[in-house]
Design an enzyme around this catalytic site. Structure first.
Site, PDB file in Angstrom:
ATOM      1  N   THR A 113       0.857  -1.173   0.000  1.00  0.00           N
ATOM      2  CA  THR A 113       0.000   0.000   0.000  1.00  0.00           C
ATOM      3  C   THR A 113       0.895   1.226   0.000  1.00  0.00           C
ATOM      4  O   THR A 113       1.709   1.396   0.912  1.00  0.00           O
ATOM      5  CB  THR A 113      -0.904   0.028   1.245  1.00  0.00           C
ATOM      6  OG1 THR A 113      -1.697  -1.151   1.277  1.00  0.00           O
ATOM      7  CG2 THR A 113      -1.812   1.239   1.227  1.00  0.00           C
ATOM      8  N   ALA A 116       0.407   7.163  -0.890  1.00  0.00           N
ATOM      9  CA  ALA A 116      -0.582   8.014  -1.543  1.00  0.00           C
ATOM     10  C   ALA A 116      -1.980   7.431  -1.499  1.00  0.00           C
ATOM     11  O   ALA A 116      -2.942   8.112  -1.826  1.00  0.00           O
ATOM     12  CB  ALA A 116      -0.181   8.261  -3.005  1.00  0.00           C
ATOM     13  N   CYS A 117      -2.126   6.165  -1.119  1.00  0.00           N
ATOM     14  CA  CYS A 117      -3.420   5.505  -1.215  1.00  0.00           C
ATOM     15  C   CYS A 117      -3.687   4.678   0.021  1.00  0.00           C
ATOM     16  O   CYS A 117      -2.859   3.850   0.403  1.00  0.00           O
ATOM     17  CB  CYS A 117      -3.462   4.615  -2.449  1.00  0.00           C
ATOM     18  SG  CYS A 117      -5.011   3.723  -2.640  1.00  0.00           S
ATOM     19  N   GLY A 118      -4.826   4.892   0.651  1.00  0.00           N
ATOM     20  CA  GLY A 118      -5.156   4.156   1.861  1.00  0.00           C
ATOM     21  C   GLY A 118      -5.969   2.903   1.633  1.00  0.00           C
ATOM     22  O   GLY A 118      -6.116   2.094   2.536  1.00  0.00           O
ATOM     23  N   CYS A 120      -5.856   1.162  -1.695  1.00  0.00           N
ATOM     24  CA  CYS A 120      -5.524   0.516  -2.958  1.00  0.00           C
ATOM     25  C   CYS A 120      -5.040  -0.913  -2.773  1.00  0.00           C
ATOM     26  O   CYS A 120      -4.915  -1.635  -3.748  1.00  0.00           O
ATOM     27  CB  CYS A 120      -4.481   1.331  -3.720  1.00  0.00           C
ATOM     28  SG  CYS A 120      -3.036   1.784  -2.759  1.00  0.00           S
TER      29      CYS A 120
END
Length: 310
Positions: A113, A116-118, A120
Site C-alpha cells: 500500500t 498516496a493511497c489508503g 488501494c
C-alpha cells in the site's frame, strides 16, 4: 525529532538567473512497515516512522478487523531488521484476540500500500465500504455541534502543531478536536471558569485539541490519530472533529465513519465519492476550510451558531 522522521540531505538551489547555492535540507522520512496478523502477511504500508503502534491500531480499525483496543493482544516490532542487521522496527507482528476471527471473516489485502493511497491494497470493491462498529450519531435537531467561527480556526490550530512539515514541507497532518458537551470538564470562555461540559452550549466553547499526527501519507496521519484514540479507549468519537491538511478523500471519510467521528474538515476539496459516502453514513464533510470561508457538503445541521444560554 527522530532521525528517521526527517532525513538530512544536501540540495542545490537555483534561481531564475542561473545562480546556484548549496545548502543542507531535510526530507520527510518514508519507510515500509510490514504488518503481519497472527503470522499471516496483511499489508506493507509506506509511512513516516513514528507512532507505529497507533498506525497499526487505526489501520486495523479502518479495515473492520478490530473494534476496540482489547482486540489486539500484542504488537511486536522486534523482528524488523535492516540490511546491516540492525533493528529498524519495520515489521509489526500483531497477535489478535481469538474472538476477532470468530466475529469477522478474514480480510484479504495485497502486499503493498503506497503512502498516496489508503485503500488501494483492498482485495475487492465490495470490501472498500466497511460496516462500522461505531456508527456516526445523527445530528441533533436545533443543536449544532460546532460554531462556524470555531470551525474556521481549526486549520490554523492544526498548522501551529505541524513541526515535521515546518522542517520538510513534505508531510500531511491530521488533528482530532473534541467539542465540549460530552460530560467532560471544559473551559467556559465566557465565564473564564471550569464548568460541567454538559451544561455549556456546544458552539461558543473552543474545541479541545486532543492529538496531532503527521505522515507522508494523509491516510496514515488519520490512522495514527484514530489509533491513538482507540488505544486510549475513547471510541466512539461522537463529539469530535477531524481536521486534515489536504483533501477529503473517500478513504478519509471511511476512516472517520469507522471511528464514529461526525465531522471531517479539510483545507482542500472532497471527491464526489467521499461526499456520497458521507451522506450515506451521516457524516458532515467540510472542504476548502482555509480560515475565512468553507463549503459544507453533507449533514450541514451540525454547523451553526449555538443557541444563547437560557
Amino acid at each position: 525529532m527522530s532521525a528517521r522522521v526527517t532525513v538530512r540531505t544536501r540540495v542545490h538551489r537555483f534561481d531564475a538567473t542561473g545562480e546556484v547555492s548549496a545548502r543542507a535540507d531535510r526530507l520527510a522520512g518514508e519507510e515500509p512497515l510490514e504488518i503481519r496478523l497472527d503470522g499471516e502477511e496483511f499489508t506493507v504500508a509506506m509511512r513516516t516512522p513514528g507512532h507505529d503502534v497507533e498506525l497499526v491500531h487505526g489501520l486495523l480499525l479502518a479495515e473492520a478487523i478490530i473494534t476496540r483496543r482489547a482486540d489486539v493482544r500484542e504488537i511486536d516490532f522486534a523482528s524488523g531488521l535492516g540490511p546491516d542487521g540492525s533493528r529498524n522496527y519495520n515489521v509489526a507482528r500483531v497477535r489478535l484476540d481469538p474472538g476477532v476471527h470468530e466475529r469477522r471473516p478474514p480480510t484479504r489485502r495485497q502486499v503493498y500500500t503506497s503512502s498516496a493511497c489508503g485503500i488501494c491494497g483492498t482485495a475487492s470493491i465490495e470490501a472498500v465500504e466497511k460496516q462500522s462498529a461505531h456508527p456516526v450519531e445523527p445530528p441533533a435537531p436545533g443543536r449544532p455541534l460546532i460554531d462556524p467561527a470555531a470551525l474556521l480556526r481549526l486549520p490554523e490550530r492544526l498548522g501551529a502543531e505541524q513541526s515535521v512539515f515546518d522542517a520538510t514541507g513534505g508531510v500531511h497532518a491530521a488533528a482530532l478536536f473534541r467539542v465540549p458537551g460530552d460530560g467532560r470538564p471544559a473551559e467556559d470562555p465566557a465565564a473564564g471558569r471550569t464548568t460541567a461540559a454538559g451544561t455549556c452550549p456546544a458552539g461558543p466553547a473552543e474545541p479541545e485539541l486532543l492529538v496531532v499526527r503527521e505522515d507522508v501519507g494523509r491516510h496514515n496521519a488519520v490512522d495514527k490519530v484514530i489509533g491513538w484514540a482507540l488505544a486510549a479507549d475513547l471510541l466512539p468519537l461522537h463529539r469530535t472533529i477531524l481536521q486534515v491538511s489536504g483533501r477529503a478523500s473517500f478513504e478519509l471519510v471511511q476512516k472517520a465513519a469507522m471511528a464514529g467521528i461526525p465531522v471531517l474538515s479539510a483545507v482542500s476539496a472532497p471527491s464526489a465519492l467521499a461526499v456520497d459516502l458521507a451522506r450515506d453514513t451521516g457524516l458532515t464533510v467540510v472542504g476548502f476550510n482555509r480560515g475565512r470561508t468553507f463549503n459544507a457538503y453533507s449533514c450541514t445541521e451540525r454547523i451553526g451558531p449555538a443557541a444563547p444560554p437560557r
